[in-house]
Design an enzyme around this catalytic site. Sequence first.
Site, PDB file in Angstrom:
ATOM      1  N   TYR A  65     -25.008 -37.971 -20.931  1.00 58.05           N
ATOM      2  CA  TYR A  65     -24.194 -37.958 -22.204  1.00 58.05           C
ATOM      3  C   TYR A  65     -23.667 -36.653 -22.501  1.00 58.05           C
ATOM      4  O   TYR A  65     -22.482 -36.560 -22.655  1.00 58.05           O
ATOM      5  CB  TYR A  65     -25.157 -38.260 -23.367  1.00 58.05           C
ATOM      6  CG  TYR A  65     -25.641 -39.834 -23.463  1.00 58.05           C
ATOM      7  CD1 TYR A  65     -24.799 -40.596 -23.990  1.00 58.05           C
ATOM      8  CD2 TYR A  65     -26.986 -39.896 -23.112  1.00 58.05           C
ATOM      9  CE1 TYR A  65     -25.429 -41.873 -23.824  1.00 58.05           C
ATOM     10  CE2 TYR A  65     -27.486 -41.319 -22.852  1.00 58.05           C
ATOM     11  CZ  TYR A  65     -26.626 -42.374 -23.289  1.00 58.05           C
ATOM     12  OH  TYR A  65     -27.101 -43.683 -23.274  1.00 58.05           O
ATOM     13  N   GLY A 159     -29.312 -40.776 -18.475  1.00 57.06           N
ATOM     14  CA  GLY A 159     -30.449 -41.621 -19.309  1.00 57.06           C
ATOM     15  C   GLY A 159     -29.705 -42.833 -19.595  1.00 57.06           C
ATOM     16  O   GLY A 159     -30.530 -43.958 -19.917  1.00 57.06           O
ATOM     17  N   GLU A 403     -39.305 -48.846 -33.697  1.00 59.69           N
ATOM     18  CA  GLU A 403     -38.780 -49.633 -33.058  1.00 59.69           C
ATOM     19  C   GLU A 403     -39.358 -51.085 -32.778  1.00 59.69           C
ATOM     20  O   GLU A 403     -40.482 -50.863 -32.389  1.00 59.69           O
ATOM     21  CB  GLU A 403     -38.214 -49.406 -31.637  1.00 59.69           C
ATOM     22  CG  GLU A 403     -36.960 -48.425 -31.415  1.00 59.69           C
ATOM     23  CD  GLU A 403     -36.707 -48.079 -29.873  1.00 59.69           C
ATOM     24  OE1 GLU A 403     -37.435 -48.843 -29.204  1.00 59.69           O
ATOM     25  OE2 GLU A 403     -36.497 -47.004 -29.622  1.00 59.69           O
ATOM     26  N   HIS A 488     -37.841 -39.495 -24.768  1.00 58.70           N
ATOM     27  CA  HIS A 488     -36.911 -38.632 -25.679  1.00 58.70           C
ATOM     28  C   HIS A 488     -37.281 -37.316 -25.600  1.00 58.70           C
ATOM     29  O   HIS A 488     -37.401 -36.650 -26.807  1.00 58.70           O
ATOM     30  CB  HIS A 488     -37.031 -39.200 -27.092  1.00 58.70           C
ATOM     31  CG  HIS A 488     -36.632 -40.751 -27.226  1.00 58.70           C
ATOM     32  ND1 HIS A 488     -36.939 -41.249 -28.502  1.00 58.70           N
ATOM     33  CD2 HIS A 488     -36.181 -41.540 -26.641  1.00 58.70           C
ATOM     34  CE1 HIS A 488     -36.523 -42.619 -28.374  1.00 58.70           C
ATOM     35  NE2 HIS A 488     -36.000 -42.878 -27.445  1.00 58.70           N
ATOM     36  N   ASN A 526     -33.739 -42.746 -32.450  1.00 58.11           N
ATOM     37  CA  ASN A 526     -33.213 -42.401 -30.947  1.00 58.11           C
ATOM     38  C   ASN A 526     -32.146 -41.289 -30.813  1.00 58.11           C
ATOM     39  O   ASN A 526     -31.119 -41.472 -31.622  1.00 58.11           O
ATOM     40  CB  ASN A 526     -32.768 -43.935 -30.402  1.00 58.11           C
ATOM     41  CG  ASN A 526     -33.666 -44.806 -31.035  1.00 58.11           C
ATOM     42  OD1 ASN A 526     -33.777 -45.118 -32.122  1.00 58.11           O
ATOM     43  ND2 ASN A 526     -34.511 -45.686 -30.092  1.00 58.11           N
TER      44      ASN A 526
HETATM   45  P1  FAE Z   1     -29.516 -37.158 -19.304  1.00 59.52           P
HETATM   46  O1  FAE Z   1     -29.016 -38.481 -19.696  1.00 59.52           O
HETATM   47  O2  FAE Z   1     -31.008 -37.268 -19.240  1.00 59.52           O
HETATM   48  O3  FAE Z   1     -28.709 -36.719 -18.021  1.00 59.52           O
HETATM   49  C1  FAE Z   1     -28.887 -35.509 -17.168  1.00 59.52           C
HETATM   50  C2  FAE Z   1     -28.567 -35.765 -15.773  1.00 59.52           C
HETATM   51  O4  FAE Z   1     -28.930 -34.554 -14.956  1.00 59.52           O
HETATM   52  C3  FAE Z   1     -29.553 -36.898 -14.839  1.00 59.52           C
HETATM   53  O5  FAE Z   1     -28.483 -37.646 -14.521  1.00 59.52           O
HETATM   54  C4  FAE Z   1     -30.234 -35.994 -14.017  1.00 59.52           C
HETATM   55  O6  FAE Z   1     -30.682 -36.771 -12.737  1.00 59.52           O
HETATM   56  C5  FAE Z   1     -29.155 -34.956 -13.702  1.00 59.52           C
HETATM   57  N1  FAE Z   1     -29.842 -33.891 -13.358  1.00 59.52           N
HETATM   58  C6  FAE Z   1     -30.957 -33.176 -13.681  1.00 59.52           C
HETATM   59  N2  FAE Z   1     -31.345 -31.888 -13.105  1.00 59.52           N
HETATM   60  C7  FAE Z   1     -30.292 -31.834 -12.160  1.00 59.52           C
HETATM   61  C8  FAE Z   1     -30.141 -30.758 -11.124  1.00 59.52           C
HETATM   62  N3  FAE Z   1     -30.720 -29.625 -10.925  1.00 59.52           N
HETATM   63  N4  FAE Z   1     -28.803 -30.951 -10.422  1.00 59.52           N
HETATM   64  C9  FAE Z   1     -28.002 -32.236 -10.687  1.00 59.52           C
HETATM   65  N5  FAE Z   1     -28.400 -32.909 -11.620  1.00 59.52           N
HETATM   66  C10 FAE Z   1     -29.569 -32.901 -12.277  1.00 59.52           C
HETATM   67  O7  FAE Z   1     -29.190 -35.968 -20.592  1.00 59.52           O
HETATM   68  N6  FAE Z   1     -32.233 -42.851 -26.380  1.00 59.52           N
HETATM   69  C11 FAE Z   1     -31.350 -43.438 -27.174  1.00 59.52           C
HETATM   70  O8  FAE Z   1     -30.716 -42.937 -28.085  1.00 59.52           O
HETATM   71  N7  FAE Z   1     -31.732 -44.875 -27.517  1.00 59.52           N
HETATM   72  C12 FAE Z   1     -32.627 -45.764 -26.620  1.00 59.52           C
HETATM   73  O9  FAE Z   1     -32.622 -46.969 -26.879  1.00 59.52           O
HETATM   74  C13 FAE Z   1     -33.259 -44.935 -25.567  1.00 59.52           C
HETATM   75  N8  FAE Z   1     -34.064 -45.698 -24.911  1.00 59.52           N
HETATM   76  C14 FAE Z   1     -34.587 -44.842 -23.809  1.00 59.52           C
HETATM   77  C15 FAE Z   1     -35.325 -45.646 -22.746  1.00 59.52           C
HETATM   78  C16 FAE Z   1     -35.917 -44.910 -21.838  1.00 59.52           C
HETATM   79  C17 FAE Z   1     -36.662 -45.672 -20.649  1.00 59.52           C
HETATM   80  C18 FAE Z   1     -35.485 -43.562 -21.594  1.00 59.52           C
HETATM   81  C19 FAE Z   1     -36.049 -42.897 -20.491  1.00 59.52           C
HETATM   82  C20 FAE Z   1     -34.655 -43.033 -22.352  1.00 59.52           C
HETATM   83  C21 FAE Z   1     -34.183 -43.534 -23.540  1.00 59.52           C
HETATM   84  N9  FAE Z   1     -33.641 -43.018 -24.283  1.00 59.52           N
HETATM   85  C22 FAE Z   1     -32.884 -43.622 -25.374  1.00 59.52           C
HETATM   86  C23 FAE Z   1     -33.358 -41.370 -24.378  1.00 59.52           C
HETATM   87  C24 FAE Z   1     -31.845 -41.160 -23.944  1.00 59.52           C
HETATM   88  O10 FAE Z   1     -31.601 -41.802 -22.548  1.00 59.52           O
HETATM   89  C25 FAE Z   1     -31.454 -39.531 -23.388  1.00 59.52           C
HETATM   90  O11 FAE Z   1     -31.931 -38.919 -24.821  1.00 59.52           O
HETATM   91  C26 FAE Z   1     -30.291 -39.158 -22.855  1.00 59.52           C
HETATM   92  O12 FAE Z   1     -30.097 -39.616 -21.639  1.00 59.52           O
HETATM   93  C27 FAE Z   1     -30.396 -37.567 -22.755  1.00 59.52           C
HETATM   94  O13 FAE Z   1     -29.127 -37.223 -22.639  1.00 59.52           O
HETATM   95  P2  FAE Z   1     -28.564 -35.817 -21.846  1.00 59.52           P
HETATM   96  O14 FAE Z   1     -27.343 -35.762 -21.671  1.00 59.52           O
HETATM   97  O15 FAE Z   1     -29.513 -34.686 -22.267  1.00 59.52           O
END
Ligand code: FAE
Length: 547
Positions: A65, A159, A403, A488, A526
């Site tokens: 995100y 995510g 939820e 989360h 969330n």
């Molecule tokens: P994120 O989306 O985790 O993106 C970080 C990216 O950086 C990833 O693609 C990594 O692979 C990449 N990365 C990491 N280290 C490196 C590196 N050294 N070099 C290059 N790339 C790297 O971060 N949230 C909601 O609001 N509603 C929901 O319904 C919900 N359900 C969820 C269900 C599951 C099963 C999971 C796992 C999470 C859920 N979440 C939900 C949480 C949400 O997906 C999460 O808070 C966000 O994706 C975090 O966003 P960021 O941009 O912080």
Amino acid sequence: MSDSTMHDAGPKGVSRRRFITGTGSILGAVALAGHSTPAQAGVGSAAAPIDSGAHVPALVIGTGYGGSVAALRLAQSGVDVHMIEMGMAWDTAGPDGKIFASTTSPDSRSYWLRTRTKQPLSNFLGFPIDKDVTRSTGILDAEEFSGITVYQGRGVGGGSLVNGGMAVTPKRENFGAVLPSVDADEMYGIYYPRANAGLGVGTIDPAWFETAACYQYARVGRKHAQRAGFPFVFVPTVYDWDYMKQEEAGTVPRSALAGEILYGNNYGKKSLQKTYIDRVRATGRVVISPLHKVTSVAPATGGGYTVVIDQLDTGGATTATKTVIADRVFFAAGSVGTSKLLVKLKATGALPGLNNEIGKGWGDNGNVMCGRANHLWDPTGSLQASIPTGGIDNWAAGGAFAEVAPLPTGIETFASFYLSITKNPNRAEFAWNAATGKVDLNWQTAWKQPSIDAARTIFDRINQKEGTIYRTDLFGTYKIWGDHLTYHPLGGAVLNRATDNYGRLHGYSGLYVIDGSLIPGNTSVNPFVTITALAERNIEKIIATDL
Ligand code: FAE
């Protein structure tokens, strides 16, 4: 838009008025204008990845995100951007003709470098349900720290590839505790609406909800909540609801109704690939390099930063190590990814000037899971949509927002299943472990007790009212609480502490944090809408003042 996306559903049915649209329509289209002709056309994951020796104006680590918002707004303001993503592109179908593996038959696509699945619900009827899989750079990372397993998405879209799509804006009265240094008027007037529009947030058709077989589990959850005196609230999502209706009618291939969630969703969910990243690609200014992992960032002699990147194969091995120069670096590797990188870089001397807040303030958003065993006259349905659409709000009185989650096993389970987000005050810290060459997190499983206590304010009362009991077979044998995990992760480079009030890292100009690590451990709901809205706020300021 209203200051909250959660509203009570009435005791008898739901009126449209009571659904809150998460989408702020007016400001959503606001974009930072692009000023010049794109330097490159048609780039994206299909284009050649970043070259060693390249000099780039802006490098974004991660494509979740925060990273997607940063890349889009930078590109629209005329800056060429390189996005570095350790996971795969997820744009090519596998041998079964689908991009993402099915939930019931996990395979090499399902887990990040594991030989056996690690399902959040590890057991059913007390029996372990994990299976062997071929080790590969799959989509779901179950990253294990002492005391907690942190689930994260891996690949272009972060995510958004694996999450439940629940797109919830916190209630405004709770915002001060979520991000105390941020102007709430600006967030609720401008950035939450912009984020909701950019993410394509929408709400379920209330009439359809009342009749759809795939939401019987949610209607049972609502009935039990309301009979115990709790407000049941509808929450917006990023699912394409028209598609879901067609899934139920049987006129299109199923994804939510095939239980798809944890290993990717093949059709109806609007992941970032279909929203922000689609727009990122359309700018023609952004190169995305999948299967590339950033390992170091350090000041370069002539200005800017030297970034070291490992190129990976699908077995996780490094096939090349690249060194590039970036004028500006945006850390968007997620709470865990960004925190691990920054803690390591500070401790090992690459970025020694980072302050002592780095690695601190990490929380699990109070996640805890449980199931309840219903009576035989309360079936929850053998067909369950994988996208939750409602919850039980007891935040003010009991510190829990639960939820009503699906248990899409394909059979009638007579179970109600919940993921609670709770007001858990415990915060952990990441620290460099020189002996292992890794970053540790000092979370303890016992720190989930406040979460269990908060969740019990809801479910003890429901059980008492219904004459029902907790399921003890979902997380082991005779184990009620799923207290070993979080979906989360939040914090580790907290806003206005490790960074200034807009994500600029203290000690180094041109280094920014723009993801969930800015948020101090809890969002009361969330998190991804808040992560997106905060990123929109911060990047607007950074573009206006730093570029
Ligand atoms: P994120 O989306 O985790 O993106 C970080 C990216 O950086 C990833 O693609 C990594 O692979 C990449 N990365 C990491 N280290 C490196 C590196 N050294 N070099 C290059 N790339 C790297 O971060 N949230 C909601 O609001 N509603 C929901 O319904 C919900 N359900 C969820 C269900 C599951 C099963 C999971 C796992 C999470 C859920 N979440 C939900 C949480 C949400 O997906 C999460 O808070 C966000 O994706 C975090 O966003 P960021 O941009 O912080």
